[in-house]
Design a protein around this motif. Structure first.
Motif, PDB file in Angstrom:
ATOM      1  N   ILE A 176     -14.366 -20.078 -12.551  1.00  0.00           N
ATOM      2  CA  ILE A 176     -13.954 -19.302 -13.713  1.00  0.00           C
ATOM      3  C   ILE A 176     -13.868 -20.237 -14.910  1.00  0.00           C
ATOM      4  CG2 ILE A 176     -12.166 -17.859 -14.697  1.00  0.00           C
ATOM      5  CD1 ILE A 176     -11.419 -17.036 -11.917  1.00  0.00           C
TER       6      ILE A 176
ATOM      7  N   ASN B 138     -18.150  -6.521 -22.350  1.00  0.00           N
ATOM      8  CA  ASN B 138     -18.898  -5.605 -21.505  1.00  0.00           C
ATOM      9  C   ASN B 138     -20.336  -6.056 -21.329  1.00  0.00           C
ATOM     10  OD1 ASN B 138     -16.844  -3.963 -20.890  1.00  0.00           O
ATOM     11  ND2 ASN B 138     -17.368  -2.340 -22.307  1.00  0.00           N
TER      12      ASN B 138
ATOM     13  N   THR C 225     -20.251  -8.699 -18.705  1.00  0.00           N
ATOM     14  CA  THR C 225     -20.059  -8.169 -17.360  1.00  0.00           C
ATOM     15  C   THR C 225     -21.319  -7.478 -16.852  1.00  0.00           C
ATOM     16  OG1 THR C 225     -17.784  -7.790 -17.944  1.00  0.00           O
ATOM     17  CG2 THR C 225     -18.542  -6.776 -15.953  1.00  0.00           C
TER      18      THR C 225
ATOM     19  N   THR D 254     -22.288 -12.978 -14.240  1.00  0.00           N
ATOM     20  CA  THR D 254     -21.081 -13.268 -15.012  1.00  0.00           C
ATOM     21  C   THR D 254     -20.203 -12.028 -15.067  1.00  0.00           C
ATOM     22  OG1 THR D 254     -22.408 -12.810 -16.956  1.00  0.00           O
ATOM     23  CG2 THR D 254     -21.926 -15.090 -16.524  1.00  0.00           C
ATOM     24  N   ILE D 255     -18.894 -12.190 -14.864  1.00  0.00           N
ATOM     25  CA  ILE D 255     -17.950 -11.080 -15.012  1.00  0.00           C
ATOM     26  C   ILE D 255     -16.792 -11.552 -15.884  1.00  0.00           C
ATOM     27  CG2 ILE D 255     -16.241  -9.657 -13.840  1.00  0.00           C
ATOM     28  CD1 ILE D 255     -17.974  -9.470 -11.465  1.00  0.00           C
ATOM     29  N   THR D 256     -16.481 -10.806 -16.931  1.00  0.00           N
ATOM     30  CA  THR D 256     -15.316 -11.133 -17.743  1.00  0.00           C
ATOM     31  C   THR D 256     -14.062 -10.717 -17.002  1.00  0.00           C
ATOM     32  OG1 THR D 256     -16.661 -10.460 -19.593  1.00  0.00           O
ATOM     33  CG2 THR D 256     -14.376 -10.958 -20.041  1.00  0.00           C
ATOM     34  N   MET D 257     -13.107 -11.647 -16.854  1.00  0.00           N
ATOM     35  CA  MET D 257     -11.916 -11.293 -16.090  1.00  0.00           C
ATOM     36  C   MET D 257     -10.697 -11.106 -16.955  1.00  0.00           C
ATOM     37  SD  MET D 257     -12.618 -13.272 -12.595  1.00  0.00           S
ATOM     38  CE  MET D 257     -11.085 -12.745 -11.983  1.00  0.00           C
ATOM     39  N   GLU D 258     -10.639 -11.743 -18.128  1.00  0.00           N
ATOM     40  CA  GLU D 258      -9.420 -11.644 -18.928  1.00  0.00           C
ATOM     41  C   GLU D 258      -9.752 -12.067 -20.354  1.00  0.00           C
ATOM     42  OE1 GLU D 258      -6.350 -10.363 -19.374  1.00  0.00           O
ATOM     43  OE2 GLU D 258      -5.399 -11.442 -17.723  1.00  0.00           O
TER      44      GLU D 258
ATOM     45  N   TYR E 176     -12.120 -15.297 -20.279  1.00  0.00           N
ATOM     46  CA  TYR E 176     -12.183 -15.982 -18.987  1.00  0.00           C
ATOM     47  C   TYR E 176     -13.290 -15.305 -18.200  1.00  0.00           C
ATOM     48  CZ  TYR E 176      -7.786 -18.086 -20.198  1.00  0.00           C
ATOM     49  OH  TYR E 176      -6.823 -18.809 -20.826  1.00  0.00           O
TER      50      TYR E 176
ATOM     51  N   HIS F 284     -15.910 -15.231 -14.913  1.00  0.00           N
ATOM     52  CA  HIS F 284     -16.295 -15.723 -13.586  1.00  0.00           C
ATOM     53  C   HIS F 284     -17.807 -15.902 -13.586  1.00  0.00           C
ATOM     54  CE1 HIS F 284     -17.427 -15.505  -9.328  1.00  0.00           C
ATOM     55  NE2 HIS F 284     -16.287 -16.119  -9.130  1.00  0.00           N
ATOM     56  N   TRP F 285     -18.253 -17.102 -13.230  1.00  0.00           N
ATOM     57  CA  TRP F 285     -19.667 -17.459 -13.344  1.00  0.00           C
ATOM     58  C   TRP F 285     -20.160 -17.869 -11.966  1.00  0.00           C
ATOM     59  CZ3 TRP F 285     -21.459 -21.739 -17.301  1.00  0.00           C
ATOM     60  CH2 TRP F 285     -22.833 -21.542 -17.592  1.00  0.00           C
TER      61      TRP F 285
ATOM     62  N   GLN G  18     -20.541 -10.046  -8.022  1.00  0.00           N
ATOM     63  CA  GLN G  18     -21.650 -10.449  -8.886  1.00  0.00           C
ATOM     64  C   GLN G  18     -22.968  -9.906  -8.362  1.00  0.00           C
ATOM     65  OE1 GLN G  18     -21.139 -11.990 -11.561  1.00  0.00           O
ATOM     66  NE2 GLN G  18     -19.739 -13.692 -11.399  1.00  0.00           N
TER      67      GLN G  18
ATOM     68  N   PRO H 120     -19.634  -1.736 -16.366  1.00  0.00           N
ATOM     69  CA  PRO H 120     -18.955  -3.008 -16.614  1.00  0.00           C
ATOM     70  C   PRO H 120     -17.444  -2.885 -16.585  1.00  0.00           C
ATOM     71  CG  PRO H 120     -20.012  -2.214 -18.595  1.00  0.00           C
ATOM     72  CD  PRO H 120     -20.507  -1.375 -17.483  1.00  0.00           C
TER      73      PRO H 120
ATOM     74  N   HIS I  60     -15.114  -5.132 -14.161  1.00  0.00           N
ATOM     75  CA  HIS I  60     -14.080  -5.987 -14.769  1.00  0.00           C
ATOM     76  C   HIS I  60     -12.725  -5.705 -14.147  1.00  0.00           C
ATOM     77  CE1 HIS I  60     -11.183  -7.380 -17.716  1.00  0.00           C
ATOM     78  NE2 HIS I  60     -10.781  -6.144 -17.850  1.00  0.00           N
TER      79      HIS I  60
ATOM     80  N   THR J 242     -14.371 -24.666 -11.152  1.00  0.00           N
ATOM     81  CA  THR J 242     -13.238 -24.779 -12.071  1.00  0.00           C
ATOM     82  C   THR J 242     -12.513 -23.461 -12.017  1.00  0.00           C
ATOM     83  OG1 THR J 242     -14.535 -23.906 -13.876  1.00  0.00           O
ATOM     84  CG2 THR J 242     -14.381 -26.292 -13.719  1.00  0.00           C
TER      85      THR J 242
ATOM     86  N   ASP K 126     -10.131 -21.931 -14.666  1.00  0.00           N
ATOM     87  CA  ASP K 126      -9.345 -21.984 -15.894  1.00  0.00           C
ATOM     88  C   ASP K 126      -8.294 -20.885 -15.942  1.00  0.00           C
ATOM     89  OD1 ASP K 126     -10.870 -24.072 -16.586  1.00  0.00           O
ATOM     90  OD2 ASP K 126     -12.049 -23.058 -18.113  1.00  0.00           O
TER      91      ASP K 126
END
Lengths: 174, 114
Positions: A101, A119, A122, A127-131, A143, A145-146, B36, B82, B86, B105, B107
């Motif tokens: 992340i 969006n 995501t 890649t997903i946006t978490m926060e 933040y 997630h990759w 993913q 999405p 999410h 990592t 974060d």
């Protein structure tokens, strides 16, 4: 609770009515009137949840065409590239991954811009946006997630994840 | 005839990407990586079928309403998908799910966990 603005109701009404026409696709008078009445009722109730800022934001040639350009040319290219990458990983037995992340800065300020960027991130596989978070200086951070972390430095990771996407979207929302 | 072939090729592309996503869901090692892989199914795996279906309905069946309904379905999938992934990923992280092998990592954990 803020007051419901007329422009917000109008915009919601137009959207609902267009959706009604797309779903029914018949142009007899009865159907159109029924659709208009239902859309008006729905938009009176839903407008204040649906539109918080200026309702006519996209009615502006520059913004409208950048929006079209983004959704027709820039985004599909990124989407296909990311999909090919993901398919390669999956057919290769899911060994070549290195998940993590990362925290990346974003230039977007408004709620709608942030929502559009996260969006889009995501929606691209990998890649997903978490926060999202805002720090003391008003800089917004995402933040993400990759699946395959190549960079841990925020700036460089940001460029790799959303460089082209954000360039396209900044013309619409900034 | 040519159009039929174009539609078939579009369907085939979608099937390949859907297969890739499904393989990924089965074989990936942890929750987030599986999520993913599933994005692959819901983007190109759906878009190919949608575009092929629109072409088929509009030109072979001559039915504008069917084509438009297929388009609306595709639009709704692209808009809602999405948000769903999410919320799922974030919910999984907040409820304490972590991969077995430590992440490269983390974060989010660094900034929000004590």
């Amino acid at each position: 609770m803020q007051k419901t603005k007329f422009s917000a109701v109008l915009a919601t009404f137009v959207l609902c009515f267009a959706f009604w026409i797309l779903l029914t696709w018949s142009f007899t008078l009865q159907e159109l009137i029924a659709g208009a009445v239902v859309s008006l009722l729905v938009s009176l109730f839903a407008a204040r949840f649906f539109i918080h800022v200026k309702a006519g934001w996209l009615v502006h040639p520059g913004r409208f065409f950048s929006c079209l350009l983004f959704w027709i040319f820039i985004f599909p290219v990124e989407l296909i590239k990311a999909n090919l990458n993901m398919a390669k990983i999956c057919f290769g037995g899911c060994k070549a991954i290195n998940p993590g992340i990362v925290k990346v800065p974003t230039a977007m300020k408004s709620d709608y811009g942030l929502a559009a960027v996260s969006n889009s991130i995501t929606l691209t596989p990998g890649t997903i946006t978490m926060e999202t978070a805002e720090d003391e200086e008003g800089q917004n951070w995402l933040y993400v997630h990759w699946i395959n972390v190549e960079e841990t430095d925020p700036e460089k990771a940001g460029n790799a994840i959303k460089g082209t996407l954000e360039k396209g979207l900044r013309r619409v929302w900034e | 005839m040519i159009l039929q072939i174009v539609c078939d090729v579009l369907f085939l592309i979608s099937v390949v990407f859907a297969l890739a996503g499904t393989l990924g869901i089965i074989k990936m090692p942890d929750t987030f990586s599986r999520m993913q892989a599933s994005t692959c199914v819901s983007t190109l795996g759906v878009l190919g079928v949608i575009i092929g279906g629109i072409l088929y309905a509009a030109i072979v069946m001559h039915s504008a309403s069917t084509a438009i309904k297929i388009g609306v379905i595709g639009l709704m999938i692209l808009v809602t998908n999405p948000i769903g992934s999410h919320v799922l990923a974030r919910g999984a992280y907040k409820s304490g799910i972590r991969p077995e092998k430590p992440m490269e990592t983390d974060d989010l954990g660094r900034d929000f966990d004590e």
